[in-house]
Design a protein around this motif. Structure first.
Motif, PDB file in Angstrom:
ATOM      1  N   ILE A  12      -8.366 -12.865   9.302  1.00  0.00           N
ATOM      2  CA  ILE A  12      -8.534 -11.424   9.495  1.00  0.00           C
ATOM      3  C   ILE A  12      -9.337 -10.891   8.321  1.00  0.00           C
ATOM      4  O   ILE A  12      -8.949 -11.051   7.161  1.00  0.00           O
ATOM      5  CB  ILE A  12      -7.174 -10.710   9.587  1.00  0.00           C
ATOM      6  N   VAL A  13     -10.488 -10.268   8.617  1.00  0.00           N
ATOM      7  CA  VAL A  13     -11.406  -9.781   7.594  1.00  0.00           C
ATOM      8  C   VAL A  13     -11.445  -8.257   7.647  1.00  0.00           C
ATOM      9  O   VAL A  13     -11.605  -7.674   8.724  1.00  0.00           O
ATOM     10  CB  VAL A  13     -12.830 -10.344   7.811  1.00  0.00           C
ATOM     11  N   VAL A  14     -11.273  -7.610   6.500  1.00  0.00           N
ATOM     12  CA  VAL A  14     -11.347  -6.155   6.417  1.00  0.00           C
ATOM     13  C   VAL A  14     -12.326  -5.770   5.307  1.00  0.00           C
ATOM     14  O   VAL A  14     -12.623  -6.563   4.420  1.00  0.00           O
ATOM     15  CB  VAL A  14      -9.958  -5.527   6.125  1.00  0.00           C
ATOM     16  N   TYR A  15     -12.827  -4.545   5.382  1.00  0.00           N
ATOM     17  CA  TYR A  15     -13.747  -4.043   4.358  1.00  0.00           C
ATOM     18  C   TYR A  15     -13.008  -3.849   3.035  1.00  0.00           C
ATOM     19  O   TYR A  15     -13.463  -4.292   1.988  1.00  0.00           O
ATOM     20  CB  TYR A  15     -14.357  -2.728   4.833  1.00  0.00           C
ATOM     21  N   LYS A  16     -11.874  -3.174   3.084  1.00  0.00           N
ATOM     22  CA  LYS A  16     -10.997  -3.001   1.935  1.00  0.00           C
ATOM     23  C   LYS A  16      -9.561  -3.185   2.405  1.00  0.00           C
ATOM     24  O   LYS A  16      -9.265  -3.054   3.593  1.00  0.00           O
ATOM     25  CB  LYS A  16     -11.170  -1.604   1.320  1.00  0.00           C
ATOM     26  N   VAL A  17      -8.668  -3.485   1.470  1.00  0.00           N
ATOM     27  CA  VAL A  17      -7.269  -3.733   1.842  1.00  0.00           C
ATOM     28  C   VAL A  17      -6.660  -2.530   2.549  1.00  0.00           C
ATOM     29  O   VAL A  17      -5.929  -2.662   3.522  1.00  0.00           O
ATOM     30  CB  VAL A  17      -6.436  -4.092   0.585  1.00  0.00           C
ATOM     31  N   ASP A  18      -7.000  -1.322   2.066  1.00  0.00           N
ATOM     32  CA  ASP A  18      -6.371  -0.138   2.649  1.00  0.00           C
ATOM     33  C   ASP A  18      -6.900   0.187   4.033  1.00  0.00           C
ATOM     34  O   ASP A  18      -6.442   1.131   4.671  1.00  0.00           O
ATOM     35  CB  ASP A  18      -6.517   1.072   1.726  1.00  0.00           C
ATOM     36  N   THR A  21      -3.812  -1.278   6.129  1.00  0.00           N
ATOM     37  CA  THR A  21      -2.644  -0.403   6.067  1.00  0.00           C
ATOM     38  C   THR A  21      -2.592   0.242   4.692  1.00  0.00           C
ATOM     39  O   THR A  21      -3.131  -0.305   3.724  1.00  0.00           O
ATOM     40  CB  THR A  21      -1.333  -1.176   6.322  1.00  0.00           C
ATOM     41  N   ARG A  22      -1.945   1.402   4.627  1.00  0.00           N
ATOM     42  CA  ARG A  22      -1.732   2.065   3.341  1.00  0.00           C
ATOM     43  C   ARG A  22      -0.249   2.180   3.038  1.00  0.00           C
ATOM     44  O   ARG A  22       0.166   3.069   2.308  1.00  0.00           O
ATOM     45  CB  ARG A  22      -2.378   3.457   3.356  1.00  0.00           C
ATOM     46  N   SER A  23       0.523   1.291   3.591  1.00  0.00           N
ATOM     47  CA  SER A  23       1.965   1.277   3.361  1.00  0.00           C
ATOM     48  C   SER A  23       2.370  -0.084   2.818  1.00  0.00           C
ATOM     49  O   SER A  23       2.090  -1.123   3.432  1.00  0.00           O
ATOM     50  CB  SER A  23       2.710   1.582   4.664  1.00  0.00           C
ATOM     51  N   LEU A  24       3.020  -0.089   1.666  1.00  0.00           N
ATOM     52  CA  LEU A  24       3.488  -1.354   1.087  1.00  0.00           C
ATOM     53  C   LEU A  24       4.468  -2.068   1.998  1.00  0.00           C
ATOM     54  O   LEU A  24       4.427  -3.286   2.157  1.00  0.00           O
ATOM     55  CB  LEU A  24       4.132  -1.081  -0.278  1.00  0.00           C
ATOM     56  N   ALA A  25       5.369  -1.288   2.611  1.00  0.00           N
ATOM     57  CA  ALA A  25       6.376  -1.895   3.488  1.00  0.00           C
ATOM     58  C   ALA A  25       5.717  -2.548   4.692  1.00  0.00           C
ATOM     59  O   ALA A  25       6.060  -3.677   5.073  1.00  0.00           O
ATOM     60  CB  ALA A  25       7.382  -0.829   3.930  1.00  0.00           C
ATOM     61  N   ASP A  26       4.748  -1.846   5.313  1.00  0.00           N
ATOM     62  CA  ASP A  26       4.060  -2.419   6.467  1.00  0.00           C
ATOM     63  C   ASP A  26       3.265  -3.658   6.072  1.00  0.00           C
ATOM     64  O   ASP A  26       3.222  -4.647   6.813  1.00  0.00           O
ATOM     65  CB  ASP A  26       3.119  -1.384   7.096  1.00  0.00           C
ATOM     66  N   SER A  53       0.629 -15.461  -9.083  1.00  0.00           N
ATOM     67  CA  SER A  53       1.419 -14.253  -9.320  1.00  0.00           C
ATOM     68  C   SER A  53       0.527 -13.085  -9.720  1.00  0.00           C
ATOM     69  O   SER A  53       0.763 -11.939  -9.320  1.00  0.00           O
ATOM     70  CB  SER A  53       2.461 -14.518 -10.414  1.00  0.00           C
ATOM     71  N   MET A  54      -0.540 -13.347 -10.512  1.00  0.00           N
ATOM     72  CA  MET A  54      -1.447 -12.279 -10.917  1.00  0.00           C
ATOM     73  C   MET A  54      -2.201 -11.723  -9.704  1.00  0.00           C
ATOM     74  O   MET A  54      -2.424 -10.516  -9.603  1.00  0.00           O
ATOM     75  CB  MET A  54      -2.442 -12.793 -11.967  1.00  0.00           C
ATOM     76  N   GLY A  55      -2.573 -12.591  -8.789  1.00  0.00           N
ATOM     77  CA  GLY A  55      -3.271 -12.129  -7.589  1.00  0.00           C
ATOM     78  C   GLY A  55      -2.384 -11.255  -6.733  1.00  0.00           C
ATOM     79  O   GLY A  55      -2.821 -10.234  -6.195  1.00  0.00           O
ATOM     80  N   ARG A  56      -1.119 -11.642  -6.590  1.00  0.00           N
ATOM     81  CA  ARG A  56      -0.194 -10.821  -5.802  1.00  0.00           C
ATOM     82  C   ARG A  56       0.059  -9.483  -6.486  1.00  0.00           C
ATOM     83  O   ARG A  56       0.187  -8.447  -5.832  1.00  0.00           O
ATOM     84  CB  ARG A  56       1.120 -11.583  -5.597  1.00  0.00           C
ATOM     85  N   LEU A  59      -2.928  -7.274  -5.793  1.00  0.00           N
ATOM     86  CA  LEU A  59      -2.887  -6.767  -4.424  1.00  0.00           C
ATOM     87  C   LEU A  59      -1.871  -5.641  -4.282  1.00  0.00           C
ATOM     88  O   LEU A  59      -2.141  -4.617  -3.646  1.00  0.00           O
ATOM     89  CB  LEU A  59      -2.544  -7.917  -3.468  1.00  0.00           C
ATOM     90  N   ASN A  60      -0.709  -5.798  -4.893  1.00  0.00           N
ATOM     91  CA  ASN A  60       0.314  -4.753  -4.814  1.00  0.00           C
ATOM     92  C   ASN A  60      -0.130  -3.470  -5.513  1.00  0.00           C
ATOM     93  O   ASN A  60       0.165  -2.365  -5.054  1.00  0.00           O
ATOM     94  CB  ASN A  60       1.625  -5.246  -5.431  1.00  0.00           C
ATOM     95  N   VAL A  61      -0.862  -3.616  -6.630  1.00  0.00           N
ATOM     96  CA  VAL A  61      -1.380  -2.433  -7.325  1.00  0.00           C
ATOM     97  C   VAL A  61      -2.387  -1.705  -6.447  1.00  0.00           C
ATOM     98  O   VAL A  61      -2.361  -0.469  -6.330  1.00  0.00           O
ATOM     99  CB  VAL A  61      -2.013  -2.834  -8.675  1.00  0.00           C
ATOM    100  N   LEU A  62      -3.287  -2.446  -5.809  1.00  0.00           N
ATOM    101  CA  LEU A  62      -4.274  -1.835  -4.924  1.00  0.00           C
ATOM    102  C   LEU A  62      -3.597  -1.081  -3.787  1.00  0.00           C
ATOM    103  O   LEU A  62      -3.974   0.053  -3.442  1.00  0.00           O
ATOM    104  CB  LEU A  62      -5.216  -2.907  -4.365  1.00  0.00           C
TER     105      LEU A  62
END
Length: 452
Positions: A12-18, A21-26, A53-56, A59-62
């Motif tokens: 699955i390829v997206v332009y940006k992570v958001d 989705t823009r929900s951490l839970a989702d 761990s740094m990559g995760r 991603l969580n910060v983004l």
């Protein structure tokens, strides 16, 4: 997601992570699903490696910033709407009957304003919204057509639309917002005395309806709809001294058969059993283990239930989802497989259990049936694209028989199923007897089949 579960997607390829989705839970749920089905996730403009761990963390910060941005935008929009309404400004939406929108302001349409006054006066005279709707249909009076269907005839006045119209304070020159009312910019169509008289009559009728609803055995009254948005009202029939309960689409009751959904009539106990089982699961996940009464649980958790041809979509109240860490919007429904035309129990019938103990042969057959039912339901929940007909074809069984047997998955797990396994249940505990008269909740099941 259906393609992912069918293993037809590799990346699955997206332009940006958001953009996903823009929900951490989702996102956590999506990542879990991607891992389960070996699907890779790639962002074109952002570089991160979720194997470390740094990559995760990156991603969580983004995603945290994306969720923060979404919430800030939502707050700004809500604040803007609140400020506008406090100034009496109409902020858009469907134009109320009696007005037209000119340069984002409401102006009176004389012909429609006369119809609004007639509706309010007729309601005071008739005293019933249902009777008012029938009277308007008999006179050939219709609401204004929607812009999207300007070339098609306008729909008829329904009970729900009339109730909303009678409560709408715009017609007396006011704007309502979250329980407060403000002086509006639009001119009033009605005088204050007429509007207040209508509100008083609506309030008196509401008290009566609430009292009737609390005394009614129909748990889903006012909260169940067909798949075309028509409310489904409780109905019953008597046969040989037994009352059979149903929910019937208002479109069917009002003689608009073509407007009714795919399932215009369902057995009340059948649909109530499935909805209560779903709410119990939600309750056990989000609340303490203290057991609530069915009606209290429905009032607290359920927003609406929609009956489809092969399933029931159960929507929780928005505040329930907020408590569980989800968004304030209605969100995705809980879907329970359902066969509307069950040829089994159609009403509430109580038959006392037969005396005697459950034989070894019957106990083995019943446990096997329960295990199969639970496996089928779990399989459908894992893969929503799978239906009862698919499982029936694979198992070499009739689809109707399989759907009927699937209700055994909702037996009270600890006491009742354990009693069957230990052979301490009565001889009445057979698939045929259980499916013919299975109570709505686990407490009633245990009282009926384990009290002897």
């Amino acid at each position: 997601m259906d393609l992912v579960r069918a293993r037809q997607v590799d990346v699955i390829v997206v332009y940006k992570v958001d953009r996903l989705t823009r929900s951490l839970a989702d996102f956590a749920k999506l990542v879990e699903l991607f891992d389960e089905y070996d699907v890779s996730f790639v962002s074109v403009t952002q570089s991160f490696n979720t194997t470390s761990s740094m990559g995760r963390l990156t991603l969580n910060v983004l995603l945290s910033f994306a969720q923060f941005e979404r919430e800030v935008i939502g707050e700004r929009v809500r604040d803007k709407i609140a400020a506008s309404k406090r100034k009496g400004i109409w902020v858009g939406g469907p134009v109320p009957l009696g007005y037209r929108s000119v340069d984002k302001k409401l102006e009176i349409v004389p012909e429609e304003a006369a119809l609004v006054r007639k509706i309010f006066m007729d309601y005071l005279h008739l005293g019933s919204i249902a009777t008012l709707a029938a009277s308007l249909r008999a006179e050939g009076l219709r609401p204004k057509p929607k812009k999207s269907s300007a070339n098609s005839p306008a729909p008829q006045f329904g009970v729900g639309a009339l109730f909303y119209l009678l409560k709408n304070r715009i017609h007396v020159g006011e704007i309502a917002y979250r329980g407060e009312t403000f002086k509006g910019e639009q001119p009033a169509i009605l005088d204050r005395e007429t509007f207040d008289a209508v509100q008083q009559k609506l309030k008196e009728q509401s008290i009566g309806r609430n009292a009737v609803r609390q005394a009614s055995p129909s748990l889903l009254a006012g909260k169940i709809f067909d798949d075309r948005g028509n409310p489904m009202s409780p109905a019953h029939a008597n046969k040989k001294g037994v009352r059979y309960r149903y929910y019937v689409s208002q479109a069917l009751l009002q003689g608009r058969k073509l407007d009714a959904g795919s399932v215009p009539r369902v057995s009340a106990p059948d649909v109530e059993t499935l909805v209560m089982a779903a709410l119990r699961r939600e309750h056990s996940e989000s609340e303490t283990r203290v057991r609530e009464a069915d009606r209290d649980l429905v009032d607290r958790l359920l927003n609406r239930a929609v009956v489809n041809r092969q399933s029931i979509s159960i929507y929780l109240r928005p505040e329930t989802r907020v408590e569980n860490g989800e968004s304030q919007e209605e969100g995705n429904p809980i879907t329970s497989p359902f066969m509307p035309a069950l040829p089994v129990r159609k009403g509430v019938v109580h038959r006392p259990p037969d005396a005697g103990a459950l034989s070894d042969e019957a106990r083995t057959a019943l446990l096997a049936a329960i295990a199969r039912a639970k496996a089928w339901i779990a399989e459908i929940q894992r893969d929503p694209s799978l239906g009862f007909s698919d499982i029936a074809a694979r198992e070499g069984l009739g689809a109707a028989y399989l759907r009927r047997l699937a209700a055994l998955a909702y037996l009270s797990p600890p006491p009742l199923v354990e009693a069957i396994a230990e052979g301490s249940g009565g001889a009445d505990l057979t698939p045929t007897k259980l499916l013919g008269d299975l109570p709505l909740n686990w407490a009633e099941q245990e009282e009926r089949y384990l009290s002897a």
